[in-house]
Enzyme design. Structure first.
Site, PDB file in Angstrom:
ATOM      1  N   GLN A  92       4.068   2.086  -7.265  1.00  0.00           N
ATOM      2  CA  GLN A  92       4.817   2.474  -6.008  1.00  0.00           C
ATOM      3  C   GLN A  92       4.959   3.769  -5.272  1.00  0.00           C
ATOM      4  OE1 GLN A  92       8.093  -0.010  -6.627  1.00  0.00           O
ATOM      5  NE2 GLN A  92       7.559  -1.441  -5.515  1.00  0.00           N
ATOM      6  N   ASN A  93       4.844   3.912  -4.353  1.00  0.00           N
ATOM      7  CA  ASN A  93       5.148   5.385  -3.473  1.00  0.00           C
ATOM      8  C   ASN A  93       4.311   6.169  -3.687  1.00  0.00           C
ATOM      9  OD1 ASN A  93       7.839   4.091  -2.477  1.00  0.00           O
ATOM     10  ND2 ASN A  93       8.705   4.838  -4.698  1.00  0.00           N
ATOM     11  N   ARG A  94       3.016   5.625  -4.147  1.00  0.00           N
ATOM     12  CA  ARG A  94       1.917   6.561  -4.541  1.00  0.00           C
ATOM     13  C   ARG A  94       1.997   7.548  -5.529  1.00  0.00           C
ATOM     14  NH1 ARG A  94       0.535   2.896  -1.583  1.00  0.00           N
ATOM     15  NH2 ARG A  94      -0.872   3.089   0.427  1.00  0.00           N
ATOM     16  N   LEU A  95       3.044   6.999  -6.452  1.00  0.00           N
ATOM     17  CA  LEU A  95       3.238   7.833  -7.754  1.00  0.00           C
ATOM     18  C   LEU A  95       2.433   7.201  -8.661  1.00  0.00           C
ATOM     19  CD1 LEU A  95       7.145   8.718  -7.451  1.00  0.00           C
ATOM     20  CD2 LEU A  95       4.965   9.871  -6.571  1.00  0.00           C
TER      21      LEU A  95
END
Ligand SMILES: Cc1cc2nc3c(=O)[nH]c(=O)nc-3n(C[C@H](O)[C@H](O)[C@H](O)COP(=O)(O)O)c2cc1C
Length: 214
Positions: free
Chosen positions: A191-194
């Site tokens: 998620q959240n590009r993490l």
């Protein structure tokens, strides 16, 4: 025709995670583990990967090939040794591979050296192929310019006739290439590009396992 706004095409990555302690001790086992999952989940062409080679003028060339074996030291695919990629590899052994399994939100990147596998190993795989695939290997001068499709169809007929009474042996210009594991990175979308990026680097007889920022 209206082009869709690609800037609004995005998905959430939230299916799984990958940590330093989750991964196997060596990249072969980790790759087999992810490959098995891709096959079990019936992902289309799970063994397909993008292979990049270096051309004689030091530009890069990429194409899809199919992985056929995963050994402890590398990944094997089969091809025509006289093809463009075959000639690239004969001159410069550097190569890289990328698998992308969209349905699993996973990517694997491999870098290493490309080299021909022993003839006996290529013979063994060639002998397992369906007869028409064996003939196809004889019939296609891969990467060469041909006048039209009839060239291939006529070649196929010619070799089908030639090998109607005896099993075709493996052409000497066709066989396996191994991309050795020098580094392999396993990427799991989060998620959240993490995203999780866990990378193995060859170190003496073993492997270093490191995490990279996404
Ligand atoms: C799904 C898929 C699987 C392929 N598998 C192979 C393969 O295993 N070996 C191969 O030589 N070419 C395979 N090809 C064809 C290559 O992408 C490429 O067109 C061909 O090898 C010639 O590349 P070259 O001119 O760079 O040598 C495959 C293509 C696709 C789309």
């Amino acid at each position: 025709m209206v082009m869709k706004d690609l800037r609004n095409v995005r998905i959430d990555y939230n299916l799984d995670s990958l940590t330093e302690t989750d991964v196997r001790k060596n990249p072969q086992e980790q790759l087999i583990n992810w490959m098995d999952t891709a096959i079990d989940k019936k992902i289309p062409e799970p063994t397909a990967f993008c292979l990049s080679t270096i051309k004689h003028d030091l530009t890069v060339s990429s194409r899809i090939v199919l992985a056929k074996e995963i050994e402890d030291t590398g990944l094997i695919f089969y091809t025509n040794y006289n093809s463009a990629k075959g000639l690239d590899i004969a001159k410069n052994g550097s190569g890289s591979a990328v698998f992308f399994w969209a349905e699993l939100q996973r990517q694997v990147r491999i870098e290493g050296e490309l080299e021909k596998i022993p003839c006996i190993q290529s013979d063994s795989y060639y002998s397992m192929r369906p007869l028409d695939s064996k003939i196809g290997a004889w019939a296609s001068p891969q990467s060469e310019i041909i006048a039209d499709r009839t060239v291939l169809e006529n070649n196929f007929k010619k070799y089908k006739e030639k090998f109607s009474k005896s099993d075709p042996g493996r052409p000497s210009f066709w066989g396996g290439i191994k991309l050795s594991f020098k580094t392999i990175e396993f990427w799991q979308g989060r998620q959240n590009r993490l995203h999780d990026r866990i990378k193995y680097r060859k170190k003496n007889e073993g492997w270093d396992i490191i995490r990279l920022a996404p």
